[in-house]
Design a protein around this motif. Structure first.
Motif, PDB file in Angstrom:
ATOM      1  N   ASP A   1     -32.561 -45.303 -47.041  1.00 13.58           N
ATOM      2  CA  ASP A   1     -33.131 -44.769 -45.803  1.00 13.58           C
ATOM      3  C   ASP A   1     -32.055 -44.178 -44.908  1.00 13.58           C
ATOM      4  OD1 ASP A   1     -35.635 -45.359 -46.505  1.00 13.58           O
ATOM      5  OD2 ASP A   1     -35.959 -46.997 -45.062  1.00 13.58           O
ATOM      6  N   VAL A   2     -30.944 -44.950 -44.777  1.00 12.58           N
ATOM      7  CA  VAL A   2     -29.858 -44.473 -43.916  1.00 12.58           C
ATOM      8  C   VAL A   2     -29.296 -43.162 -44.461  1.00 12.58           C
ATOM      9  CG1 VAL A   2     -27.535 -44.976 -43.086  1.00 12.58           C
ATOM     10  CG2 VAL A   2     -29.286 -46.764 -43.048  1.00 12.58           C
TER      11      VAL A   2
ATOM     12  N   ASP B   1     -30.857 -40.919 -46.279  1.00  9.49           N
ATOM     13  CA  ASP B   1     -31.828 -39.854 -46.006  1.00  9.49           C
ATOM     14  C   ASP B   1     -31.708 -39.368 -44.571  1.00  9.49           C
ATOM     15  OD1 ASP B   1     -32.773 -40.067 -48.512  1.00  9.49           O
ATOM     16  OD2 ASP B   1     -34.695 -41.043 -47.992  1.00  9.49           O
ATOM     17  N   GLU B   2     -31.568 -40.347 -43.666  1.00  7.89           N
ATOM     18  CA  GLU B   2     -31.513 -40.008 -42.249  1.00  7.89           C
ATOM     19  C   GLU B   2     -30.290 -39.147 -41.952  1.00  7.89           C
ATOM     20  OE1 GLU B   2     -31.338 -43.414 -39.674  1.00  7.89           O
ATOM     21  OE2 GLU B   2     -32.274 -42.341 -38.020  1.00  7.89           O
TER      22      GLU B   2
ATOM     23  N   VAL C   1     -18.784 -40.771 -41.790  1.00 10.56           N
ATOM     24  CA  VAL C   1     -20.118 -40.965 -42.362  1.00 10.56           C
ATOM     25  C   VAL C   1     -20.230 -42.329 -43.036  1.00 10.56           C
ATOM     26  CG1 VAL C   1     -21.796 -40.112 -44.031  1.00 10.56           C
ATOM     27  CG2 VAL C   1     -20.420 -38.507 -42.697  1.00 10.56           C
TER      28      VAL C   1
ATOM     29  N   ARG D   1     -18.494 -45.203 -42.728  1.00  9.22           N
ATOM     30  CA  ARG D   1     -18.491 -46.374 -41.844  1.00  9.22           C
ATOM     31  C   ARG D   1     -19.771 -46.474 -41.052  1.00  9.22           C
ATOM     32  NH1 ARG D   1     -13.192 -47.074 -38.973  1.00  9.22           N
ATOM     33  NH2 ARG D   1     -14.352 -48.018 -37.268  1.00  9.22           N
ATOM     34  N   GLY D   2     -20.217 -45.302 -40.582  1.00  9.28           N
ATOM     35  CA  GLY D   2     -21.459 -45.269 -39.823  1.00  9.28           C
ATOM     36  C   GLY D   2     -22.609 -45.799 -40.657  1.00  9.28           C
TER      37      GLY D   2
ATOM     38  N   ALA E   1     -22.447 -49.610 -41.077  1.00  8.56           N
ATOM     39  CA  ALA E   1     -22.871 -50.333 -39.878  1.00  8.56           C
ATOM     40  C   ALA E   1     -24.393 -50.295 -39.743  1.00  8.56           C
ATOM     41  CB  ALA E   1     -22.211 -49.728 -38.648  1.00  8.56           C
ATOM     42  N   CYS E   2     -24.963 -49.095 -40.023  1.00  5.41           N
ATOM     43  CA  CYS E   2     -26.405 -48.956 -39.873  1.00  5.41           C
ATOM     44  C   CYS E   2     -27.147 -49.814 -40.893  1.00  5.41           C
ATOM     45  CB  CYS E   2     -26.825 -47.497 -40.044  1.00  5.41           C
ATOM     46  SG  CYS E   2     -26.346 -46.493 -38.639  1.00  5.41           S
TER      47      CYS E   2
ATOM     48  N   GLN F   1     -27.054 -53.393 -39.772  1.00  6.84           N
ATOM     49  CA  GLN F   1     -27.981 -53.573 -38.664  1.00  6.84           C
ATOM     50  C   GLN F   1     -29.422 -53.621 -39.178  1.00  6.84           C
ATOM     51  OE1 GLN F   1     -27.026 -53.813 -35.303  1.00  6.84           O
ATOM     52  NE2 GLN F   1     -29.169 -54.437 -35.112  1.00  6.84           N
TER      53      GLN F   1
ATOM     54  N   ILE G   1     -32.341 -56.571 -38.833  1.00  9.54           N
ATOM     55  CA  ILE G   1     -33.691 -56.328 -38.305  1.00  9.54           C
ATOM     56  C   ILE G   1     -34.726 -56.810 -39.308  1.00  9.54           C
ATOM     57  CG2 ILE G   1     -35.329 -54.512 -37.723  1.00  9.54           C
ATOM     58  CD1 ILE G   1     -32.911 -52.872 -36.747  1.00  9.54           C
TER      59      ILE G   1
ATOM     60  N   GLN H   1     -35.059 -60.594 -39.252  1.00  8.55           N
ATOM     61  CA  GLN H   1     -35.812 -61.082 -38.084  1.00  8.55           C
ATOM     62  C   GLN H   1     -37.297 -60.848 -38.284  1.00  8.55           C
ATOM     63  OE1 GLN H   1     -34.039 -58.714 -35.070  1.00  8.55           O
ATOM     64  NE2 GLN H   1     -32.406 -60.192 -34.610  1.00  8.55           N
ATOM     65  N   ARG H   2     -37.613 -59.673 -38.783  1.00  5.99           N
ATOM     66  CA  ARG H   2     -39.023 -59.350 -38.965  1.00  5.99           C
ATOM     67  C   ARG H   2     -39.661 -60.284 -39.969  1.00  5.99           C
ATOM     68  NH1 ARG H   2     -38.567 -52.947 -39.021  1.00  5.99           N
ATOM     69  NH2 ARG H   2     -38.439 -52.707 -36.756  1.00  5.99           N
TER      70      ARG H   2
END
Lengths: 108, 872
Positions: free
Chosen positions: B18-19, B21-22, B55, B57-58, B61-62, B65, B69, B72-73
């Motif tokens: 997903d990350v 793709d984004e 790119v 590292r970003g 991190a994403c 994260q 999430i 938690q869900r």
């Protein structure tokens, strides 16, 4: 004018403000910040995305996959009610902060 | 880390994709925008990447994260699902009230029973002696449980292993209340007794070795509440116990019982007064006190025992008149079951009751579980369309099992809560029952954390036990036939059949026991105790041991008995220390005949001290020799009477003139029961009360007008000495304690047996109804080809033949084995009682037939064509 490095926490405020108009994807957020600041505040896109995901984790924004204007799959972000509240309070804090700093550097 | 993600519905790879793709979308958009301004594609891509930053590292991190999430869900989803399942479970309970009521009642009964048992056991065993450092406290036995004051005093002063040694003895004293008196059971102790335990009094202080006065009393919290309305000003008040006034100096906290076993209540403590108790404390040969010691730090009970054996040998060398058994000194910790030493026999009914109830409630819980399990299975079958639809819509099997288990947990928790309430009530009932014992016994069965925890645990286990198998079964099948509503595979009934077999076995066992106890109860009224209680009035009195010498007690008793003999209607009057079968008093001795080898340990006999005429009062026949006479007094030659059993065992019947521990046998009497009605006769000896007087005496009066005599006796004894505080009742009343085990056994096994059978009936009904529903088409076909109603009914009922046969057989075998263990409490019935076995079997088989007949009959009314035409 050269670009300014950003104060801590400002990215969050900018993202929330960018989403105030309605749901949109990360690229649009990035463009919106660039256009509104006329390039003065340059946020690295990698940092922007990290912030987006972090805000999602805090429950201030929601994410959902949708179709972009040119029919591509894109991830859309939307303010949650708590996010909207957060934006309001951050704006007021920011205004007070700026006024205080102005009073110091440009006494009336 | 990996483990955490195993349960995620979105994997880390999904998140990473997903990350990616984004980011790709972002870069492509930027490149397009830049190219629109006329930039070449390669330049545009370079600039886009530059603006983007790092790119990799970003992305990392994403993804991290995103995983957080997701986690938690996942948690909040499980919580939400649990809430949803709970609500759904509650709604389902409301929708089938019949099922719910039955299931809840079953669970409440079973969990309540189990919880009661738990609190009794924990009151008996799990609670340590309420004292400072209880692991240092020991009891010291000198060949017997009691020790004389002088020996105690020597042991206290001369030992090197204890930091302190204290003595205590039971003391019954009348407390003056208005015009009358109530008898309190307390303890007469050495001055240091209360301080040995290191327990702070609730009010005031405990008396101690530094007190110069002895007219002090410390009350138990229970007595303070019950007799003095918890008067906060109690300390400093005076009260009259016996014929003496005492100053109240303190109240001990709730639960404090000194060194007495759990459940045994002491109502007051008074220090021994050397000036007044001369009689008790000057005779080195008179064991009157129990001795407790606190071990010096670092000394074990084994070491202490070795040291004390050396010491007792020294003492006996100095006082050769002491019995040889004095050398068998034992030192043992007061904990666990050992704290019951010496009172085991008093508590035997309690232990038997606890064991019995453990078994019975355990079994009922099992039957209940099997039943609920069965009900859930049938309901699972009925709901398999719903379950099928949910599976088809993508619910996982684990999710469905969780839902079904939550439903049974809801059931078990509600049932468990009702069970706790029931346990409270049963606890009160239990205390009321053992309150009939002549010793003050009470168990603290109030709600506490461990009891609630236990109930919760039992409920959870119950939920798993009855929920898991049905949940797994109901969710395991192929989707397509389930949705098409095809016949359930017959193999699914097999589990149900096994459970049914177990249920029948348990019901059978409970009913068998119930039957045995019921007969025992009937027999208990008819069994010959060896004496005749009818027409005899019992008056328990207490002479003041402090102020009277043994000789004075003997002569006062003599005077009293002479007065009573002169009363109208009185045929004979006598007294004894032990009243058989009332659990009042019990004496056991180890004796040796002259013929026994000197190194033999001797044999145990039951003992009683009686006055002349006692045997005649109770109609106990003298077979040979003579009864005691007024000439058998202290100072005269010691004599005793033995029962037939002892005479036969020790001397082949020729007991007259023989010697037992050096005492001459002058008479042989018929056997009679001593402690319980169910016991086999034990060897027993009778000694003249006048030769060994004690302060607590039971006066027995045979009268032609027992009612009038009882009333007159009260006046007469009080006129003689108000301090005697007589407790008067017909002997038959006092004998009710002997019926207690049979009564308790009959009522509890009976009640639970009926419950178990009802549950089993419902189980059978359920199984047969279900089988019939499954076989509608088949039955229709049978009818179409000419089967009669009778054929069909028999055919359906035959289906439960095997479980019933196996269940009844197993139940009978296990029940008989169990009855063997209980035979001490079953009076006049053999554990293998053909009549009871046959009756139980007929009852169970009949019940099973009745429970299956109804659905079978319904099945036979199926119209052939209807059944065949039904869509399926």
């Amino acid at each position: 004018m050269s670009t300014l490095s950003l104060l801590q926490g400002t990215v969050d405020l900018l993202i929330l403000r960018a989403l105030q108009a309605g749901p949109t994807h990360g690229y649009a957020v990035s463009r919106w910040v660039r256009d509104r600041t006329e390039g003065v505040l340059a946020i690295e896109d990698a940092a922007l995305y990290q912030a987006l995901h972090r805000l999602e984790g805090r429950g201030w924004i929601d994410a959902e996959w949708g179709l972009s204007e040119n029919n591509r799959k894109a991830k859309y972000y939307r303010l949650t009610p708590t996010g909207r509240q957060q934006l309001r309070s951050e704006i007021s804090v920011w205004k007070k902060y700026v006024q205080a700093v102005f009073k110091v550097i440009e006494p009336a | 880390m990996k483990r955490l993600f195993r349960f995620l519905s979105r994997s880390r790879n999904d998140i990473a994709a997903d990350v990616q793709d984004e980011f790709a979308f972002h870069l492509d958009m930027r490149v397009q925008d830049l190219m629109r301004t006329g930039m070449a594609e390669s330049d545009a891509r370079r600039q886009a990447l530059e603006e983007f930053g790092d790119v990799a590292r970003g992305a990392q991190a994403c993804v991290a994260q995103g995983a957080t999430i997701e986690r938690q869900r996942h948690v909040s989803r499980i919580v939400a699902e649990f809430k949803q399942d709970t609500w759904y479970g509650l709604r389902l309970l409301g929708r089938s009230p019949g099922f719910s009521l039955v299931a809840l009642l079953t669970l409440a009964l079973a969990i309540g029973g189990n919880t009661t048992i738990f609190s009794i056991v924990s009151a008996l065993r799990l609670r340590p002696l309420p004292a400072h450092a209880p692991h240092e406290l020991v009891r010291i036995y000198t060949g017997q449980s009691q020790t004389s004051w002088l020996n105690y005093d020597d042991m206290r002063r001369r030992n090197l292993v204890f930091s302190d040694v204290a003595a205590h003895g039971m003391q019954r004293l009348p407390l003056a209340v208005g015009d009358g008196a109530v008898r309190l059971m307390g303890e007469l102790t050495s001055a240091n007794y209360l301080s040995v335990f290191g327990v702070r009094p609730l009010l005031g202080r405990a008396y101690g070795p530094s007190d110069t006065r002895a007219d002090l009393v410390v009350l138990s919290e229970r007595t303070w509440r019950a007799r003095f309305a918890a008067d906060p000003q109690i300390v400093g008040r005076q009260l009259t116990l016996g014929n003496r006034t005492y100053d109240v100096v303190g109240v001990m906290p709730r639960g404090f019982r000194g060194a007495r076993p759990p459940g045994f209540v002491s109502e007051f403590w008074i220090p021994i007064d050397p000036a007044r108790a001369a009689q008790v404390i000057t005779d080195r040969r008179k064991p009157a006190f129990e001795v407790v010691g606190r071990l010096r730090p670092g000394i074990g009970s084994g070491e202490a025992q070795a040291a004390m054996q050396v010491l007792t040998r020294e003492i006996r060398n100095e006082h050769p008149e002491l019995d040889e058994s004095f050398l068998n000194t034992e030192v043992f910790l007061i904990d666990g079951l050992r704290s019951f030493r010496g009172v085991m026999s008093t508590l035997a009914p309690v232990f038997a009751f606890v064991t019995l109830m453990t078994a019975v409630t355990g079994f009922v819980l099992l039957v209940g579980c099997a039943n609920i399990s069965g009900l859930l299975l049938s309901r699972g079958a009925a709901r398999r369309r719903e379950i099928g639809v949910r599976l088809a819509l993508g619910a996982s099997r684990g999710r469905l099992i969780r839902q079904l288990l939550t439903e049974s947990l809801v059931l078990a928790l509600i049932g468990g809560s009702a069970g706790v309430l029931l346990a409270l009530w049963l606890g009160t009932l239990f205390n009321a029952l053992i309150g009939q014992l002549p010793v003050p016994v009470e168990f603290d069965l109030s709600v506490d954390r461990s009891m609630l925890l236990y109930a919760l645990l039992v409920s959870a286990v119950t939920a798993l036990l009855c929920g898991l198998a049905p949940a797994r079964k109901s969710t395991r099948f192929d989707l397509v036939p389930a949705l098409k509503d095809d016949a359930y595979a017959p193999a699914r009934q097999r589990l149900r059949q096994w459970m049914l077999t177990g249920q029948i076995a348990v019901s059978c066992l409970l009913l068998l026991w119930g039957g045995l106890f019921l007969q025992s109860l009937r027999n208990a009224h008819e069994v010959d105790p060896g004496f005749d209680p009818t027409g005899v009035v019992l008056a328990s009195v207490e002479f003041d041991e402090g102020s009277l010498t043994p000789a004075a007690i003997a002569s006062q008793l003599d005077v009293l008995l002479t007065e009573v003999r002169g009363m109208p209607g009185v045929q004979s009057a006598s007294a004894s220390t032990v009243v058989p079968l009332t659990l009042m008093g019990r004496e056991e001795f180890r004796v040796r005949t002259d013929a026994d080898p000197p190194d033999a340990r001797g044999r145990w006999v039951m003992a009683n001290r009686i006055t002349p005429d006692w045997l005649r009062t109770l109609h106990i026949t003298l077979i040979a020799g003579r009864d005691f006479t007024p000439q058998d007094v202290a100072g005269g030659p010691p004599v005793m009477i033995v029962n037939e059993t002892l005479a036969r065992d020790a001397w082949n019947g020729a007991a007259l003139g023989q010697r037992l521990n050096g005492t001459e046998v002058v008479g042989i009497v018929r056997d009679s029961k001593y402690w319980t009605l169910g016991e086999t006769i034990m060897p027993a000896v009778y000694m003249p009360l006048a030769q060994r007087p004690v302060s607590g005496v039971n006066v027995l009066v045979r009268s032609t007008t027992p009612g009038a005599t009882a009333r007159a006796l009260q006046t007469e004894i009080v006129r003689h000495d108000p301090g005697l505080a007589p407790e008067i009742q017909p002997l038959n009343n006092a004998l009710r304690a002997a019926l207690l085990p049979a009564q308790v056994g009959a009522s509890f096994t009976g009640a639970f047996g009926v419950v178990g059978t009802l549950l089993t009936m419902m189980g059978i009904y359920g199984v047969v109804s279900f089988a019939v529903a499954q076989r509608r088409r088949e039955i229709g076909i049978r009818k179409a080809i000419g089967a009669t109603t009778q054929d069909i009914v028999l055919n359906v009922m035959r289906g439960i033949g095997v479980p019933v046969a196996v269940g009844v057989g197993t139940g009978m075998i296990l029940g008989t084995l169990g009855a063997y263990a209980l035979r001490g409490f079953i009076v006049g019935v053999s554990p293998i009682d053909p009549q009871t076995i046959v009756a139980t079997a007929v009852l169970v088989v009949g019940t099973a037939a009745a429970a299956s007949a109804l659905p079978a009959l319904r099945a036979s009314r199926v119209e052939a064509l209807d059944a065949l035409r039904e869509p399926h």
